[in-house]
Design a protein around this motif. Structure first.
Motif, PDB file in Angstrom:
ATOM      1  N   GLN A  78       0.871  -1.168   0.000  1.00 32.31           N
ATOM      2  CA  GLN A  78       0.000   0.000   0.000  1.00 32.31           C
ATOM      3  C   GLN A  78       0.908   1.217   0.000  1.00 32.31           C
ATOM      4  O   GLN A  78       1.843   1.310   0.785  1.00 32.31           O
ATOM      5  CB  GLN A  78      -0.965  -0.006   1.189  1.00 32.31           C
ATOM      6  CG  GLN A  78      -0.348  -0.006   2.569  1.00 32.31           C
ATOM      7  CD  GLN A  78      -1.419  -0.109   3.651  1.00 32.31           C
ATOM      8  OE1 GLN A  78      -2.204  -1.062   3.703  1.00 32.31           O
ATOM      9  NE2 GLN A  78      -1.466   0.879   4.527  1.00 32.31           N
ATOM     10  N   CYS A  79       0.618   2.134  -0.917  1.00 37.08           N
ATOM     11  CA  CYS A  79       1.471   3.304  -1.080  1.00 37.08           C
ATOM     12  C   CYS A  79       0.734   4.541  -0.600  1.00 37.08           C
ATOM     13  O   CYS A  79      -0.394   4.793  -1.011  1.00 37.08           O
ATOM     14  CB  CYS A  79       1.880   3.474  -2.539  1.00 37.08           C
ATOM     15  SG  CYS A  79       2.995   4.876  -2.772  1.00 37.08           S
ATOM     16  N   HIS A  80       1.405   5.281   0.279  1.00 31.69           N
ATOM     17  CA  HIS A  80       0.780   6.468   0.870  1.00 31.69           C
ATOM     18  C   HIS A  80       1.209   7.760   0.201  1.00 31.69           C
ATOM     19  O   HIS A  80       0.880   8.836   0.685  1.00 31.69           O
ATOM     20  CB  HIS A  80       1.135   6.523   2.364  1.00 31.69           C
ATOM     21  CG  HIS A  80       0.548   5.390   3.147  1.00 31.69           C
ATOM     22  ND1 HIS A  80      -0.627   5.502   3.851  1.00 31.69           N
ATOM     23  CD2 HIS A  80       0.959   4.103   3.299  1.00 31.69           C
ATOM     24  CE1 HIS A  80      -0.912   4.337   4.430  1.00 31.69           C
ATOM     25  NE2 HIS A  80       0.031   3.477   4.103  1.00 31.69           N
ATOM     26  N   CYS A  81       1.952   7.669  -0.906  1.00 31.42           N
ATOM     27  CA  CYS A  81       2.530   8.893  -1.479  1.00 31.42           C
ATOM     28  C   CYS A  81       1.448   9.866  -1.953  1.00 31.42           C
ATOM     29  O   CYS A  81       0.321   9.486  -2.262  1.00 31.42           O
ATOM     30  CB  CYS A  81       3.524   8.558  -2.594  1.00 31.42           C
ATOM     31  SG  CYS A  81       2.780   8.261  -4.201  1.00 31.42           S
ATOM     32  N   ARG A  82       1.838  11.110  -2.001  1.00 29.06           N
ATOM     33  CA  ARG A  82       0.906  12.176  -2.376  1.00 29.06           C
ATOM     34  C   ARG A  82       0.342  11.942  -3.774  1.00 29.06           C
ATOM     35  O   ARG A  82      -0.835  12.198  -4.032  1.00 29.06           O
ATOM     36  CB  ARG A  82       1.663  13.512  -2.315  1.00 29.06           C
ATOM     37  CG  ARG A  82       0.800  14.725  -2.564  1.00 29.06           C
ATOM     38  CD  ARG A  82      -0.189  14.941  -1.427  1.00 29.06           C
ATOM     39  NE  ARG A  82      -1.119  15.996  -1.770  1.00 29.06           N
ATOM     40  CZ  ARG A  82      -2.292  15.793  -2.367  1.00 29.06           C
ATOM     41  NH1 ARG A  82      -2.683  14.571  -2.667  1.00 29.06           N
ATOM     42  NH2 ARG A  82      -3.086  16.812  -2.663  1.00 29.06           N
ATOM     43  N   GLU A  83       1.192  11.445  -4.687  1.00 21.08           N
ATOM     44  CA  GLU A  83       0.753  11.200  -6.058  1.00 21.08           C
ATOM     45  C   GLU A  83      -0.373  10.166  -6.075  1.00 21.08           C
ATOM     46  O   GLU A  83      -1.380  10.336  -6.755  1.00 21.08           O
ATOM     47  CB  GLU A  83       1.935  10.717  -6.907  1.00 21.08           C
ATOM     48  CG  GLU A  83       2.969  11.789  -7.212  1.00 21.08           C
ATOM     49  CD  GLU A  83       3.862  12.153  -6.017  1.00 21.08           C
ATOM     50  OE1 GLU A  83       3.861  11.440  -4.995  1.00 21.08           O
ATOM     51  OE2 GLU A  83       4.561  13.165  -6.113  1.00 21.08           O
ATOM     52  N   CYS A  84      -0.204   9.090  -5.327  1.00 17.67           N
ATOM     53  CA  CYS A  84      -1.237   8.050  -5.289  1.00 17.67           C
ATOM     54  C   CYS A  84      -2.545   8.586  -4.723  1.00 17.67           C
ATOM     55  O   CYS A  84      -3.623   8.143  -5.116  1.00 17.67           O
ATOM     56  CB  CYS A  84      -0.769   6.850  -4.472  1.00 17.67           C
ATOM     57  SG  CYS A  84       0.356   5.764  -5.376  1.00 17.67           S
ATOM     58  N   GLN A  85      -2.445   9.551  -3.826  1.00 17.17           N
ATOM     59  CA  GLN A  85      -3.674  10.072  -3.226  1.00 17.17           C
ATOM     60  C   GLN A  85      -4.589  10.718  -4.270  1.00 17.17           C
ATOM     61  O   GLN A  85      -5.809  10.683  -4.157  1.00 17.17           O
ATOM     62  CB  GLN A  85      -3.334  11.074  -2.115  1.00 17.17           C
ATOM     63  CG  GLN A  85      -2.683  10.407  -0.904  1.00 17.17           C
ATOM     64  CD  GLN A  85      -2.147  11.414   0.098  1.00 17.17           C
ATOM     65  OE1 GLN A  85      -2.693  12.496   0.258  1.00 17.17           O
ATOM     66  NE2 GLN A  85      -1.057  11.063   0.762  1.00 17.17           N
TER      67      GLN A  85
HETATM   68 ZN   LIG Z   1       2.315   6.060  -4.393  1.00 20.07          ZN
END
Ligand SMILES: [Zn+2]
Ligand SMILES: [Zn+2]
Length: 135
Positions: free
Chosen positions: A25-32
């Motif tokens: 699970q990726c929490h990066c801003r881009e993924c948001q």
């Molecule tokens: Zn991400």
């Protein structure tokens, strides 16, 4: 394993064969931006075993970044399906585009917690990394 999936309208379809390289699970801003705000669940599959079987997706790369990822999405319905990172032989498949998202199982790690929002959940005991795990 063989994973099949596609976009919301069904025009873009894919087949991904091989051993998953990462489930996270990726929490990066881009993924948001892409998920609607939550962490992004993805499964990294080998490039060699990945192919589109329906219409080709549109691609997008930011021109203001030195090493931008390539994002692939349906030109018709807008579903974001995959990301291709530069210099890593994987196609990052968005779990929500699998025909059966249950094939994902569960994330094995949380990444880019540097961008984590307070309303994001990380299961107890899940390995977490501020950015990527060391290779
Ligand atoms: Zn991400
Ligand atoms: Zn579509």
């Amino acid at each position: 394993m063989t994973l099949e999936g596609g976009c919301y309208c069904g025009k873009v379809r894919y087949l991904a064969e091989g051993e998953p390289m990462m489930k996270a699970q990726c929490h990066c801003r881009e993924c948001q931006y892409i998920t609607g705000g939550s962490p992004n669940m993805f499964i990294a599959m080998p490039v060699a075993g990945f192919r589109y079987t329906g219409e080709a997706p549109r691609q997008f790369r930011r021109s203001d970044l030195e090493r931008p990822v390539t994002r692939e999405f349906c030109a018709e319905c807008g579903t974001h399906l995959t990301t291709r990172p530069p210099g890593f032989p994987a196609v990052i498949v968005k779990v929500g585009t699998l025909d059966d998202p249950a094939h994902f199982g569960a994330p094995r790690m949380a990444i880019y917690t540097v961008d984590k929002q307070d309303f994001h959940q990380i299961p107890d005991g899940l390995p977490s990394f501020e950015r990527l795990p060391p290779r």
